[in-house]
Design a protein around this motif. Sequence first.
Motif, PDB file in Angstrom:
ATOM      1  N   MET A  16       0.816  -1.207   0.000  1.00  0.00           N
ATOM      2  CA  MET A  16       0.000   0.000   0.000  1.00  0.00           C
ATOM      3  C   MET A  16       0.857   1.268   0.000  1.00  0.00           C
ATOM      4  N   TRP A  17       2.037   1.214   0.596  1.00  0.00           N
ATOM      5  CA  TRP A  17       2.907   2.393   0.613  1.00  0.00           C
ATOM      6  C   TRP A  17       3.591   2.615  -0.727  1.00  0.00           C
ATOM      7  N   ALA A  18       3.602   1.607  -1.584  1.00  0.00           N
ATOM      8  CA  ALA A  18       4.202   1.757  -2.912  1.00  0.00           C
ATOM      9  C   ALA A  18       3.212   2.347  -3.915  1.00  0.00           C
ATOM     10  N   CYS A  19       1.968   2.498  -3.513  1.00  0.00           N
ATOM     11  CA  CYS A  19       0.918   3.031  -4.388  1.00  0.00           C
ATOM     12  C   CYS A  19       0.547   4.434  -3.908  1.00  0.00           C
ATOM     13  N   ALA A  20       0.674   5.404  -4.792  1.00  0.00           N
ATOM     14  CA  ALA A  20       0.376   6.794  -4.415  1.00  0.00           C
ATOM     15  C   ALA A  20      -1.065   6.964  -3.958  1.00  0.00           C
ATOM     16  N   ARG A  21      -2.007   6.332  -4.651  1.00  0.00           N
ATOM     17  CA  ARG A  21      -3.429   6.481  -4.276  1.00  0.00           C
ATOM     18  C   ARG A  21      -3.696   5.833  -2.923  1.00  0.00           C
ATOM     19  N   CYS A  22      -3.133   4.658  -2.675  1.00  0.00           N
ATOM     20  CA  CYS A  22      -3.285   4.021  -1.361  1.00  0.00           C
ATOM     21  C   CYS A  22      -2.772   4.951  -0.273  1.00  0.00           C
ATOM     22  N   THR A  23      -1.616   5.551  -0.513  1.00  0.00           N
ATOM     23  CA  THR A  23      -1.007   6.432   0.484  1.00  0.00           C
ATOM     24  C   THR A  23      -1.919   7.609   0.788  1.00  0.00           C
ATOM     25  N   VAL A  24      -2.493   8.219  -0.239  1.00  0.00           N
ATOM     26  CA  VAL A  24      -3.408   9.351  -0.048  1.00  0.00           C
ATOM     27  C   VAL A  24      -4.624   8.904   0.767  1.00  0.00           C
ATOM     28  N   LEU A  25      -5.198   7.763   0.388  1.00  0.00           N
ATOM     29  CA  LEU A  25      -6.386   7.272   1.088  1.00  0.00           C
ATOM     30  C   LEU A  25      -6.077   6.880   2.530  1.00  0.00           C
ATOM     31  N   LEU A  26      -4.925   6.261   2.757  1.00  0.00           N
ATOM     32  CA  LEU A  26      -4.543   5.887   4.123  1.00  0.00           C
ATOM     33  C   LEU A  26      -4.306   7.118   4.993  1.00  0.00           C
ATOM     34  N   ARG A  27      -3.694   8.137   4.419  1.00  0.00           N
ATOM     35  CA  ARG A  27      -3.473   9.376   5.183  1.00  0.00           C
ATOM     36  C   ARG A  27      -4.800  10.046   5.524  1.00  0.00           C
ATOM     37  N   VAL A  33      -9.327   9.504  11.824  1.00  0.00           N
ATOM     38  CA  VAL A  33      -9.193   8.742  13.065  1.00  0.00           C
ATOM     39  C   VAL A  33      -8.519   9.618  14.122  1.00  0.00           C
ATOM     40  N   GLU A  34      -7.459  10.302  13.733  1.00  0.00           N
ATOM     41  CA  GLU A  34      -6.738  11.194  14.660  1.00  0.00           C
ATOM     42  C   GLU A  34      -7.639  12.313  15.161  1.00  0.00           C
ATOM     43  N   ALA A  35      -8.523  12.807  14.306  1.00  0.00           N
ATOM     44  CA  ALA A  35      -9.434  13.883  14.677  1.00  0.00           C
ATOM     45  C   ALA A  35     -10.631  13.359  15.465  1.00  0.00           C
ATOM     46  N   ASP A  36     -10.660  12.065  15.712  1.00  0.00           N
ATOM     47  CA  ASP A  36     -11.758  11.441  16.452  1.00  0.00           C
ATOM     48  C   ASP A  36     -13.097  11.674  15.752  1.00  0.00           C
ATOM     49  N   ALA A  37     -13.064  11.627  14.429  1.00  0.00           N
ATOM     50  CA  ALA A  37     -14.262  11.803  13.622  1.00  0.00           C
ATOM     51  C   ALA A  37     -14.668  10.457  13.031  1.00  0.00           C
ATOM     52  N   GLY A  38     -15.871  10.351  12.540  1.00  0.00           N
ATOM     53  CA  GLY A  38     -16.299   9.115  11.895  1.00  0.00           C
ATOM     54  C   GLY A  38     -15.460   8.844  10.662  1.00  0.00           C
ATOM     55  N   CYS A  39     -15.097   7.599  10.460  1.00  0.00           N
ATOM     56  CA  CYS A  39     -14.207   7.278   9.336  1.00  0.00           C
ATOM     57  C   CYS A  39     -14.776   6.177   8.448  1.00  0.00           C
ATOM     58  N   PHE A  40     -16.082   6.001   8.474  1.00  0.00           N
ATOM     59  CA  PHE A  40     -16.715   4.941   7.699  1.00  0.00           C
ATOM     60  C   PHE A  40     -16.419   5.074   6.208  1.00  0.00           C
ATOM     61  N   TYR A  41     -16.627   6.241   5.659  1.00  0.00           N
ATOM     62  CA  TYR A  41     -16.441   6.423   4.217  1.00  0.00           C
ATOM     63  C   TYR A  41     -14.978   6.298   3.811  1.00  0.00           C
ATOM     64  N   GLU A  42     -14.082   6.738   4.671  1.00  0.00           N
ATOM     65  CA  GLU A  42     -12.660   6.609   4.382  1.00  0.00           C
ATOM     66  C   GLU A  42     -12.249   5.132   4.370  1.00  0.00           C
ATOM     67  N   GLN A  43     -12.808   4.338   5.286  1.00  0.00           N
ATOM     68  CA  GLN A  43     -12.531   2.897   5.289  1.00  0.00           C
ATOM     69  C   GLN A  43     -13.005   2.269   3.986  1.00  0.00           C
ATOM     70  N   LEU A  44     -14.217   2.620   3.588  1.00  0.00           N
ATOM     71  CA  LEU A  44     -14.769   2.071   2.345  1.00  0.00           C
ATOM     72  C   LEU A  44     -13.941   2.478   1.133  1.00  0.00           C
ATOM     73  N   ALA A  45     -13.461   3.712   1.130  1.00  0.00           N
ATOM     74  CA  ALA A  45     -12.667   4.189  -0.006  1.00  0.00           C
ATOM     75  C   ALA A  45     -11.372   3.399  -0.144  1.00  0.00           C
ATOM     76  N   VAL A  46     -10.704   3.143   0.970  1.00  0.00           N
ATOM     77  CA  VAL A  46      -9.461   2.375   0.911  1.00  0.00           C
ATOM     78  C   VAL A  46      -9.756   0.952   0.442  1.00  0.00           C
ATOM     79  N   ALA A  47     -10.758   0.316   1.025  1.00  0.00           N
ATOM     80  CA  ALA A  47     -11.093  -1.069   0.651  1.00  0.00           C
ATOM     81  C   ALA A  47     -11.471  -1.164  -0.825  1.00  0.00           C
TER      82      ALA A  47
END
Length: 102
Positions: A16-27, A33-47
């Motif tokens: 995942m770190w070798a893929c630019a898009r994966c890196t953007v989505l993971l960040r 997660v760091e902001a203690d906000a809901g991350c449902f859509y971000e999880q779905l986007a990465v998957a």
Amino acid sequence: MDAQDEDPLPPPAPFMWACARCTVLLRALGGVVEADAGCFYEQLAVARHVVEEHPEEVPPAHTDGCEQCPHYAARGDGDPGGHWAEHRARGLFLPPHIARLL
């Protein structure tokens, strides 16, 4: 999932770190997660990205008591939309107790 959870985000799969898009989505996922906000859509986007762009990296079905895999396997229509593949891909970047919720 919030920043106070006992299980922080695990290190993602190395590919995942070798893929630019994966890196953007993971960040983006890490940021909410760091902001203690809901991350449902971000999880779905990465998957979804992993399933579409890295299908060879999607793990096989869970064989260790996963409650979701038998449900997906019982479907007679295969994996329309790739939801089972997304379920399995979530384990590449989420703690197991969260990854297996969907």
